[in-house]
Design an enzyme around this catalytic site. Sequence first.
Site, PDB file in Angstrom:
ATOM      1  N   TYR A  52       0.855  -1.181   0.000  1.00 17.40           N
ATOM      2  CA  TYR A  52       0.000   0.000   0.000  1.00 17.40           C
ATOM      3  C   TYR A  52       0.898   1.240   0.000  1.00 17.40           C
ATOM      4  O   TYR A  52       0.861   2.085   0.880  1.00 17.40           O
ATOM      5  CB  TYR A  52      -0.981   0.008   1.172  1.00 17.40           C
ATOM      6  CG  TYR A  52      -2.267   0.707   0.780  1.00 17.40           C
ATOM      7  CD1 TYR A  52      -3.167   0.090  -0.088  1.00 17.40           C
ATOM      8  CD2 TYR A  52      -2.554   1.998   1.211  1.00 17.40           C
ATOM      9  CE1 TYR A  52      -4.321   0.740  -0.495  1.00 17.40           C
ATOM     10  CE2 TYR A  52      -3.704   2.651   0.815  1.00 17.40           C
ATOM     11  CZ  TYR A  52      -4.587   2.012  -0.032  1.00 17.40           C
ATOM     12  OH  TYR A  52      -5.731   2.666  -0.435  1.00 17.40           O
ATOM     13  N   HIS A  66       3.170   4.526  -0.565  1.00 20.56           N
ATOM     14  CA  HIS A  66       2.932   5.965  -0.677  1.00 20.56           C
ATOM     15  C   HIS A  66       4.271   6.642  -0.948  1.00 20.56           C
ATOM     16  O   HIS A  66       5.309   5.965  -1.074  1.00 20.56           O
ATOM     17  CB  HIS A  66       2.265   6.505   0.594  1.00 20.56           C
ATOM     18  CG  HIS A  66       2.976   6.118   1.860  1.00 20.56           C
ATOM     19  ND1 HIS A  66       4.237   6.575   2.164  1.00 20.56           N
ATOM     20  CD2 HIS A  66       2.621   5.300   2.876  1.00 20.56           C
ATOM     21  CE1 HIS A  66       4.614   6.074   3.321  1.00 20.56           C
ATOM     22  NE2 HIS A  66       3.651   5.280   3.775  1.00 20.56           N
ATOM     23  N   HIS A 108       7.399   5.469   0.912  1.00 22.81           N
ATOM     24  CA  HIS A 108       8.043   4.245   0.416  1.00 22.81           C
ATOM     25  C   HIS A 108       8.834   4.545  -0.859  1.00 22.81           C
ATOM     26  O   HIS A 108       9.948   4.038  -1.054  1.00 22.81           O
ATOM     27  CB  HIS A 108       6.998   3.188   0.056  1.00 22.81           C
ATOM     28  CG  HIS A 108       6.193   2.683   1.203  1.00 22.81           C
ATOM     29  ND1 HIS A 108       4.854   2.944   1.343  1.00 22.81           N
ATOM     30  CD2 HIS A 108       6.537   1.910   2.262  1.00 22.81           C
ATOM     31  CE1 HIS A 108       4.395   2.352   2.433  1.00 22.81           C
ATOM     32  NE2 HIS A 108       5.405   1.720   3.020  1.00 22.81           N
ATOM     33  N   GLN A 143       3.980  -9.265  13.455  1.00 16.59           N
ATOM     34  CA  GLN A 143       4.192  -7.989  14.123  1.00 16.59           C
ATOM     35  C   GLN A 143       2.890  -7.283  14.507  1.00 16.59           C
ATOM     36  O   GLN A 143       2.914  -6.162  14.998  1.00 16.59           O
ATOM     37  CB  GLN A 143       5.077  -7.075  13.280  1.00 16.59           C
ATOM     38  CG  GLN A 143       4.454  -6.541  12.006  1.00 16.59           C
ATOM     39  CD  GLN A 143       5.481  -5.833  11.149  1.00 16.59           C
ATOM     40  OE1 GLN A 143       6.348  -6.442  10.540  1.00 16.59           O
ATOM     41  NE2 GLN A 143       5.416  -4.510  11.102  1.00 16.59           N
ATOM     42  N   GLY A 160      12.329   3.970   6.792  1.00 17.61           N
ATOM     43  CA  GLY A 160      11.933   5.369   6.969  1.00 17.61           C
ATOM     44  C   GLY A 160      12.114   5.838   8.402  1.00 17.61           C
ATOM     45  O   GLY A 160      11.872   5.091   9.361  1.00 17.61           O
ATOM     46  N   ASP A 187       9.254   5.588  11.265  1.00 16.92           N
ATOM     47  CA  ASP A 187       9.241   4.554  12.304  1.00 16.92           C
ATOM     48  C   ASP A 187      10.588   4.616  13.024  1.00 16.92           C
ATOM     49  O   ASP A 187      11.431   3.722  12.896  1.00 16.92           O
ATOM     50  CB  ASP A 187       9.027   3.171  11.681  1.00 16.92           C
ATOM     51  CG  ASP A 187       7.674   3.069  11.010  1.00 16.92           C
ATOM     52  OD1 ASP A 187       6.661   3.192  11.707  1.00 16.92           O
ATOM     53  OD2 ASP A 187       7.628   2.891   9.786  1.00 16.92           O
ATOM     54  N   VAL A 247       8.579  11.621   4.759  1.00 15.11           N
ATOM     55  CA  VAL A 247       7.914  12.400   3.701  1.00 15.11           C
ATOM     56  C   VAL A 247       6.553  12.806   4.238  1.00 15.11           C
ATOM     57  O   VAL A 247       5.828  11.976   4.803  1.00 15.11           O
ATOM     58  CB  VAL A 247       7.757  11.572   2.406  1.00 15.11           C
ATOM     59  CG1 VAL A 247       7.043  12.378   1.329  1.00 15.11           C
ATOM     60  CG2 VAL A 247       9.121  11.096   1.904  1.00 15.11           C
ATOM     61  N   SER A 252       1.590   7.790   5.667  1.00 15.44           N
ATOM     62  CA  SER A 252       1.436   6.478   6.293  1.00 15.44           C
ATOM     63  C   SER A 252       0.355   5.723   5.544  1.00 15.44           C
ATOM     64  O   SER A 252      -0.640   6.318   5.106  1.00 15.44           O
ATOM     65  CB  SER A 252       1.006   6.656   7.758  1.00 15.44           C
ATOM     66  OG  SER A 252       0.499   5.428   8.262  1.00 15.44           O
TER      67      SER A 252
HETATM   68  O1  PAF Z   1       7.903  -0.689   8.354  1.00 18.26           O
HETATM   69  C1  PAF Z   1       7.263  -1.645   7.885  1.00 18.26           C
HETATM   70  O2  PAF Z   1       6.480  -1.511   6.917  1.00 18.26           O
HETATM   71  C2  PAF Z   1       7.427  -3.020   8.503  1.00 18.26           C
HETATM   72  O3  PAF Z   1       7.548  -2.957   9.887  1.00 18.26           O
HETATM   73  C3  PAF Z   1       8.588  -3.830   7.879  1.00 18.26           C
HETATM   74  C4  PAF Z   1       9.926  -3.163   8.158  1.00 18.26           C
HETATM   75  C5  PAF Z   1       8.379  -3.973   6.393  1.00 18.26           C
HETATM   76  C6  PAF Z   1       8.637  -5.232   8.506  1.00 18.26           C
HETATM   77  O4  PAF Z   1       7.463  -5.943   8.270  1.00 18.26           O
END
Ligand code: PAF
Length: 282
Positions: A32, A34, A37, A61, A148, A151, A177, A186
Amino acid sequence: MQVISNIQEMQQWSRQKRLQGLTIGLVPTMGYLHAGHLSLVRTARQQCDVVIVSLFVNPMQFGAGEDFEEYPRDISRDKDLLENEKADILFTPQARDMYPPGYSFLVETEGEITGKMCGASRPGHFRGVTTVVSKLFNICGPDKAYFGQKDAQQVTILEKMVKDLNFPLEIIRVPIVREPDGLAMSSRNVYLGSEERREALVLYRSLQAAAEAIRDGEKSVEELKRTIIAIINSSPQAQIDYVEINRADDLSSIDRIEGTVLIALAVKFGTTRLIDNLIVEV
Ligand code: PAF
């Protein structure tokens, strides 16, 4: 751009590129995509010979009651965006291959960088991240991996993991960004209703106000937190999860502003939890 879903095929592809002496950049994502990314992909494109983007919504996660099922997905749009950025490979492993029945190994992270902020609100979250990212490193064999700054705790933990576990690669942090009005990009922004979207601007405004207060000489972490909380609470919909000010390099706690600090927050608007942060150097 080639799409690879098979883990062995991905490993083979990377091995071949390494044998050819090419450098590999990896951009791990949950899709998804943006502009945030895409800025990771662009940076990887500039710095490496070949670029792999992984897309895997990692169940490990997400906690119970979190948004794993609803997490936004649109792989055909993601593919188009990555074609445009000239990524070489889109790696899309399946959960049943990443965590087959009988799967039994985890990468555990502990200590001050993990126990606070998102680690306190989302128990087990970072273990899920460190485990999947280790697997992606082993599968893709990157020279550099791109994450990024949005996070901030995640990238700090991953830098420490690479150091502590001697992964032979470099973590590259890429700046946040933002939308033109300041909201950090996000994938979860799509959950926001229009009123929530408007009110979410208090996040960046509160961070900027704290940065300005620091530049004006404010040293008390408590006082700065109060300023941030007052601005966020001016939004009727906002529910604060945490507001923290820590040392930027190792996230250790401080009472007074000194050196480079990370101001970080997590706030819920309705059911949507947003995070944002700002690094301030004194
Ligand atoms: O930041 C994310 O999108 C996720 O935590 C990652 C680093 C791809 C791990 O699943």
